[in-house]
Design a protein around this motif. Structure first.
Motif, mmCIF file in Angstrom:
data_model
loop_
_atom_site.group_PDB
_atom_site.id
_atom_site.type_symbol
_atom_site.label_atom_id
_atom_site.label_comp_id
_atom_site.label_asym_id
_atom_site.label_seq_id
_atom_site.Cartn_x
_atom_site.Cartn_y
_atom_site.Cartn_z
ATOM 1 N N GLU A 132 0.837 -1.126 0.093
ATOM 2 C CA GLU A 132 0.150 0.044 0.139
ATOM 3 C C GLU A 132 0.786 1.161 -0.047
ATOM 4 O O GLU A 132 0.565 2.238 -0.776
ATOM 5 N N THR A 133 1.985 1.346 0.908
ATOM 6 C CA THR A 133 2.891 2.393 0.547
ATOM 7 C C THR A 133 3.547 2.595 -0.752
ATOM 8 O O THR A 133 3.583 3.607 -1.124
ATOM 9 N N GLU A 134 3.778 1.407 -1.473
ATOM 10 C CA GLU A 134 4.360 1.716 -2.693
ATOM 11 C C GLU A 134 3.321 1.979 -3.755
ATOM 12 O O GLU A 134 3.761 2.787 -4.624
ATOM 13 N N LEU A 135 1.997 1.340 -3.405
ATOM 14 C CA LEU A 135 1.048 2.107 -4.371
ATOM 15 C C LEU A 135 0.727 3.468 -4.252
ATOM 16 O O LEU A 135 0.533 4.140 -5.218
ATOM 17 N N LEU A 136 0.895 3.924 -2.977
ATOM 18 C CA LEU A 136 0.518 5.507 -2.825
ATOM 19 C C LEU A 136 1.823 6.041 -3.320
ATOM 20 O O LEU A 136 1.469 7.072 -4.205
ATOM 21 N N LEU A 137 2.931 5.725 -2.831
ATOM 22 C CA LEU A 137 4.120 6.258 -3.872
ATOM 23 C C LEU A 137 3.891 6.529 -5.311
ATOM 24 O O LEU A 137 4.247 7.531 -5.984
ATOM 25 N N SER A 138 3.681 5.348 -5.982
ATOM 26 C CA SER A 138 3.498 5.244 -7.416
ATOM 27 C C SER A 138 2.341 6.206 -7.756
ATOM 28 O O SER A 138 2.593 6.822 -8.805
ATOM 29 N N THR A 139 1.358 6.215 -7.166
ATOM 30 C CA THR A 139 0.025 6.973 -7.600
ATOM 31 C C THR A 139 0.378 8.606 -7.568
ATOM 32 O O THR A 139 0.038 9.345 -8.370
ATOM 33 N N LEU A 140 1.187 8.885 -6.410
ATOM 34 C CA LEU A 140 1.675 10.264 -6.002
ATOM 35 C C LEU A 140 2.542 10.716 -7.184
ATOM 36 O O LEU A 140 2.544 11.957 -7.847
ATOM 37 N N LEU A 141 3.625 9.787 -7.538
ATOM 38 C CA LEU A 141 4.548 10.178 -8.470
ATOM 39 C C LEU A 141 3.755 10.458 -10.057
ATOM 40 O O LEU A 141 4.148 11.285 -10.806
ATOM 41 N N ASN A 142 3.026 9.408 -10.420
ATOM 42 C CA ASN A 142 2.330 9.491 -11.715
ATOM 43 C C ASN A 142 1.476 10.799 -11.540
ATOM 44 O O ASN A 142 1.480 11.554 -12.641
ATOM 45 N N THR A 143 0.679 11.238 -10.683
ATOM 46 C CA THR A 143 -0.063 12.264 -10.624
ATOM 47 C C THR A 143 0.667 13.536 -10.654
ATOM 48 O O THR A 143 0.144 14.699 -11.352
ATOM 49 N N LEU A 144 1.747 13.439 -10.095
ATOM 50 C CA LEU A 144 2.646 14.797 -10.107
ATOM 51 C C LEU A 144 3.191 14.931 -11.467
ATOM 52 O O LEU A 144 3.403 16.096 -12.037
ATOM 53 N N ALA A 145 3.781 13.913 -12.047
ATOM 54 C CA ALA A 145 4.218 13.859 -13.182
ATOM 55 C C ALA A 145 3.406 14.429 -14.226
ATOM 56 O O ALA A 145 3.712 15.319 -15.109
#
Length: 164
Positions: free
Chosen positions: A49-62
């Motif tokens: 879940e932490t890795e999924l949140l990190l991935s989602t944040l990075l994609n959204t910011l990108a």
């Protein structure tokens, strides 16, 4: 009468106690095994879940920073115009959640209803590239995930001309 008692079938008290002790030991072993399996499952879920949140944040910011315009670094803060969040957008952390101009970037459910938070966020701009660093962690635990991303801004950054 003695013949009748000696021929009676069944279990003696010692045999019954031995069976109960064996069953109790098997129950304790099973309980310990289930407890270890449950802890392992919870740890794996929290890590994913932490890795999924990190991935989602990075994609959204990108996605947002890729199409940013009017980018202006001001100290540690980068301001830009966003299609999603408007003029002079600033990315900030509030209560461990990412906000752009005070609006949540992701819904509360993405943070596990407060179980996960953003520990650090760094957004740097060196024309025409954004460098993003994020660290997400469990609010009350030791599980965390960190990531870096470089995003090229597709909108040209206009150099401001200095007047006479």
């Amino acid at each position: 009468m003695r013949k009748k008692l000696s021929r009676s079938e069944g279990l003696t008290l010692v045999e019954m106690l031995a069976a109960v002790v064996i069953l109790v030991l098997l129950g304790l072993i099973l309980n310990a095994g289930l407890h270890m399996a449950l802890n392992s499952y919870r740890t794996m879920c929290a890590q994913s879940e932490t890795e999924l949140l990190l991935s989602t944040l990075l994609n959204t910011l990108a996605d947002d920073l890729r199409y940013a315009s009017d980018v202006e670094p001001v100290g540690d803060v980068v301001r830009y115009t966003s299609d999603s969040y408007g003029l002079e957008t600033e990315l900030t952390l509030q209560d461990g959640q990412l906000r752009a101009n005070g609006k949540r970037v992701l819904p509360d459910g993405a943070y596990g209803k407060g179980r996960y938070i953003i520990d650090t966020l760094t957004v740097e701009f060196a024309a025409p590239v954004f460098n993003i660093e994020i660290r997400v962690k469990e609010k009350e635990g030791d599980i965390s995930a960190a990531g870096e991303l470089t995003v090229r801004c597709l909108n040209p950054v206009e150099e401001k001309e200095e007047g006479p």
